[in-house]
Structures are given as C-alpha cells and as structure tokens.
Motif scaffolding. Structure first.
Motif, short mmCIF file in Angstrom:
data_model
loop_
_atom_site.label_atom_id
_atom_site.label_comp_id
_atom_site.label_asym_id
_atom_site.label_seq_id
_atom_site.Cartn_x
_atom_site.Cartn_y
_atom_site.Cartn_z
N ILE A 102 27.44 -50.93 14.89
CA ILE A 102 27.34 -50.98 16.93
C ILE A 102 29.10 -51.23 15.77
O ILE A 102 29.22 -52.35 15.75
N GLN A 103 29.46 -50.95 17.14
CA GLN A 103 31.00 -50.37 16.68
C GLN A 103 32.10 -51.16 18.37
O GLN A 103 31.09 -51.60 19.28
N THR A 104 32.85 -51.15 18.08
CA THR A 104 33.46 -52.21 19.45
C THR A 104 33.40 -51.39 20.42
O THR A 104 34.16 -50.38 20.73
N GLY A 105 33.27 -51.87 21.42
CA GLY A 105 32.89 -50.96 22.75
C GLY A 105 31.79 -50.65 22.90
O GLY A 105 31.48 -50.02 24.11
N ASP A 106 30.58 -50.86 21.88
CA ASP A 106 29.68 -50.54 21.92
C ASP A 106 28.50 -51.21 22.36
O ASP A 106 28.78 -52.20 22.74
N LEU A 107 27.73 -49.80 23.52
CA LEU A 107 26.81 -51.04 24.19
C LEU A 107 25.20 -50.74 23.41
O LEU A 107 25.28 -49.01 23.63
N PHE A 108 25.09 -51.20 23.38
CA PHE A 108 22.99 -50.80 22.13
C PHE A 108 22.42 -51.31 22.85
O PHE A 108 21.91 -52.63 22.95
N VAL A 109 21.53 -50.69 23.73
CA VAL A 109 20.11 -51.08 24.52
C VAL A 109 18.66 -50.60 23.60
O VAL A 109 18.94 -49.78 23.42
N LEU A 110 17.24 -51.88 24.03
CA LEU A 110 16.72 -51.26 23.78
C LEU A 110 15.35 -51.66 24.48
O LEU A 110 15.01 -52.56 25.18
N GLU A 168 37.00 -39.56 21.70
CA GLU A 168 37.42 -39.53 22.66
C GLU A 168 37.08 -38.87 24.72
O GLU A 168 38.01 -39.58 25.41
N ALA A 169 35.56 -39.72 24.62
CA ALA A 169 35.81 -39.85 26.61
C ALA A 169 34.34 -41.06 26.91
O ALA A 169 33.35 -40.40 26.77
N PRO A 170 34.39 -42.47 26.11
CA PRO A 170 33.64 -43.43 26.45
C PRO A 170 33.35 -43.21 28.18
O PRO A 170 34.42 -43.07 28.87
N PRO A 171 32.22 -43.45 28.34
CA PRO A 171 32.10 -43.71 29.61
C PRO A 171 32.64 -44.66 30.69
O PRO A 171 33.39 -45.12 29.95
N LEU A 172 33.46 -44.41 31.98
CA LEU A 172 34.25 -44.80 32.33
C LEU A 172 34.05 -45.64 32.84
O LEU A 172 34.37 -47.08 32.94
N TRP A 173 32.44 -45.98 33.39
CA TRP A 173 31.65 -47.22 33.97
C TRP A 173 31.20 -48.51 32.80
O TRP A 173 31.05 -49.52 32.51
N LEU A 174 31.24 -47.44 31.41
CA LEU A 174 31.22 -48.90 30.04
C LEU A 174 32.17 -49.16 30.22
O LEU A 174 32.76 -50.54 29.84
N ALA A 175 33.12 -48.80 30.02
CA ALA A 175 34.79 -49.21 29.36
C ALA A 175 35.35 -50.51 31.20
O ALA A 175 35.63 -51.56 30.95
N ILE A 176 34.57 -50.25 32.10
CA ILE A 176 35.10 -51.11 33.19
C ILE A 176 34.69 -51.51 33.16
O ILE A 176 34.61 -53.29 33.18
N GLY A 177 32.71 -51.58 32.91
CA GLY A 177 31.88 -52.74 32.93
C GLY A 177 32.00 -54.22 31.75
O GLY A 177 32.32 -55.03 32.14
N LEU A 178 32.94 -53.51 30.79
CA LEU A 178 33.07 -54.36 29.69
C LEU A 178 34.09 -55.57 29.72
O LEU A 178 34.53 -56.69 29.61
N GLN A 179 35.58 -54.88 30.37
CA GLN A 179 35.93 -55.40 31.11
C GLN A 179 36.22 -56.58 31.90
O GLN A 179 36.88 -57.89 31.70
N PHE A 180 34.90 -56.53 32.63
CA PHE A 180 34.92 -57.25 33.64
C PHE A 180 34.01 -58.38 32.91
O PHE A 180 34.37 -59.74 33.50
N LEU A 181 33.13 -58.13 32.03
CA LEU A 181 32.24 -58.99 31.58
C LEU A 181 32.47 -59.68 30.21
O LEU A 181 32.79 -60.74 30.23
N PHE A 238 22.95 -52.09 32.58
CA PHE A 238 21.14 -51.53 32.16
C PHE A 238 20.97 -50.14 32.88
O PHE A 238 20.70 -49.00 33.07
N MET A 239 21.42 -50.25 34.09
CA MET A 239 21.30 -49.18 35.31
C MET A 239 21.67 -48.11 35.11
O MET A 239 21.51 -46.67 35.35
N GLU A 240 23.25 -48.05 34.31
CA GLU A 240 24.01 -46.75 34.28
C GLU A 240 23.11 -46.50 32.95
O GLU A 240 23.68 -44.48 32.56
N CYS A 241 23.29 -47.28 32.45
CA CYS A 241 22.32 -46.85 31.19
C CYS A 241 21.38 -45.34 31.27
O CYS A 241 21.05 -44.47 30.62
N ILE A 242 20.36 -46.31 32.58
CA ILE A 242 19.45 -45.80 32.30
C ILE A 242 19.42 -44.23 33.28
O ILE A 242 18.72 -43.07 33.31
N ARG A 243 20.58 -44.33 34.22
CA ARG A 243 21.39 -43.66 35.54
C ARG A 243 21.25 -42.00 34.06
O ARG A 243 21.81 -41.09 34.09
#
Length: 309
Positions: free
Chosen positions: A59-67, A142-155, A178-183
C-alpha cells in the motif's frame, strides 16, 4: 432516491472510528473488526498489508485499502518485519488527538490513517457478502479517482490539528469514502457475473428493489413488482431469481426479518408492533417467519441482543 442509496440508508451509517499513526521501521499493527468494514490510508511512505494464507499487499502513498468484512489482518513496514504487532483497535477507541500516535523503532517512516466504519451489521450483511474481501483504490498512477484525491486532501487537513467539530466531520468523510468505494465497485460489476450487485445496474430489477426497500411493509406481490420492472410476471421472476439468487418474495421476507431484528434490538416496541412495522398483520405469522429466519422467537432474540449489547 436510487436503489443503492436506499440500501446504504438501510445500513444506518454512523461515522468511523479512526486513528492517525506516525510509524517508523520496524513497526506493525494488528486489526480485526468482524462485520464492520476497516480501512487504511497511507498519507506518506508505504506499508504492507498481511492476511493469513494470502500474499502480502503493498500500500503506497495516496492508496486507500478497505476490508469490507473487517477481517483480521496486520499492517507493517515490510513483509518480514522484526516488530511484534500491537493492537490498533484501542488506539482508535481513544478518538481524535492533536498529533499522530508515534509507533516503531526509528527507521523509515510511514504515516497512516486507519479506522473502521460503524453501521448496522445485520442490515449490511447482503451487501458486505457481495463485495470482494478487499478493495484497493490506488491514489498514484495515471488517473487516480478524483473523489479519492479530494477526500484524502480534506482528511489530511482535518487530522493535522485539533479543531471544533473535527470528529463529526471525519465521521462523515469516512462514511463518504467507504460509500464511494462501494459505488465504484458496483459500477465495475459486469452483467451476468452472478453477483447480486449486478441487479443495481439492471434498470428493471433495480426499480423493483427500490420499491421493496422504500416500502417493505407493503404486501407486495410478484405481479406488482413486475409492473414496476416493466416486465411480464414470468420474465421478472426468472430474471430476479437468476441475478439475486432467490425469488422476489423470498428476498422481501429476508429484508423484513433483518428490519425486524433491528427494531427488536434497538427499541422496546411490543412484538405485535414490530410485526406491523415489517408488514405482518398477525403476530403469530410474524413470529413463525422470524423463527425460521433467526432460529429463535422474537422475544428470545431480543433477550439475547440485550445481553450482548
């Protein structure tokens, strides 16, 4: 409200429990939250996620890992770390702090935000069972999800220092991620995959599911649901059973029994009133259906829920 929103609403999301940690090698954490989705976000550095019988995952910088099911695992500096894992759950229980929890031996650094969601496990069971055992959303490339980039910056901004309403904001943000991951996963499920999440992408089935989740106490019939799906009765019943793995009215009954368990466990309503809330005019019929679903009568189930609370 769309069908996935109705299903998520049924789960009663109640925010996240989280911990921010600054780790220096060698380091290791263990975590298990059975039934409740857990997650790790690497805000700097890298980490390895370890599970029994499975290969290590980087798991690298900027990654989100969900179980999604909250399975037992370890997260550490490298696969063959020298560190003895410490339990991360008590750190989460402490709540937000001004600075990240320091952990490790002073070597290469990795900063993590880890946590688990809080929701109704019983109502979430069908969705969690349909999700993969892991969901790895990569923040680099090349194309990380925009919702993740914005969410991590906010978090990252929220956990940087103690501020008013911090916990409430992080709770909601955790739910959203989490809901974004599901969607994102639902959108990737191919038709004909045998996964009932595919029904959410099927306009006919999704329409029928929305009716069930919107008004579960109604005495739905297969022809009525077929009409909402704009299909013939036979075509609807066949497609529903094929995609969701059970007939429409069996799905309705299972959903009602999960709702009934919620009411019994979270309220002092009489059994007769719970029966009415989930669509049963007869308490006796409701009790029989509940016992078939849960193995015990509603009153016995309620006593067990009170003991375990």
């Amino acid at each position: 409200m769309d069908t996935l929103s109705l299903i998520l609403d049924d789960m009663h999301f109640d925010g996240v429990v989280f911990a921010s940690t600054h780790n220096t090698a060698p380091w290791a954490w263990s975590l298990a939250t059975p039934g409740l989705a857990s997650f790790h976000i690497v805000t700097s550095g890298q980490a390895w996620l370890m599970r029994e019988g499975l290969p290590p995952t980087l798991i690298q910088t900027g990654d989100l890992f969900v179980l999604p099911a909250g399975g037992a695992h370890r997260i550490q500096d490298k696969p063959q770390t020298l560190a003895v894992p410490a339990d991360l759950l008590p750190i989460m229980a402490q709540g937000a702090t001004d600075t990240p929890q320091l952990h490790g031996g002073g070597g290469v650094a990795c900063t993590l935000i880890s946590g688990h969601a809080r929701f109704d496990v019983g109502m979430a069971a069908p969705l969690i069972a349909a999700l993969p055992t892991e969901m790895h959303v990569r923040g680099l490339g090349e194309a990380p999800p925009l919702w993740l980039a914005i969410g991590l910056q906010f978090l990252a901004q929220e956990v940087a220092a103690r501020r008013p309403a911090q916990q409430a904001i992080i709770n909601r943000l955790g739910d959203i991620l989490f809901m974004e991951c599901i969607r994102e996963h639902v959108e990737s499920v191919p038709e004909g995959s045998g996964n009932w999440l595919a029904a959410l992408k099927d306009r006919a089935l999704s329409s029928a599911l929305a009716q069930i989740h919107r008004d579960p106490r109604r005495a739905w019939t297969v022809p009525e649901l077929a009409a909402h799906a704009c299909l013939s009765r036979s075509a609807f019943a066949e497609r529903f059973s094929q995609v969701l793995g059970e007939p429409p009215l069996t799905y309705l009954t299972r959903h009602r029994m999960r709702l009934a368990a919620r009411h019994l466990g979270s309220s002092a309503l009489p059994v007769s009133q719970v029966a009415e809330l989930v669509g049963y005019a007869s308490e006796a019929a409701f009790s029989q259906a509940f016992k078939r679903a849960h193995g015990v009568s509603p009153s016995v189930w309620r006593q067990g829920a009170a003991v375990s609370a």
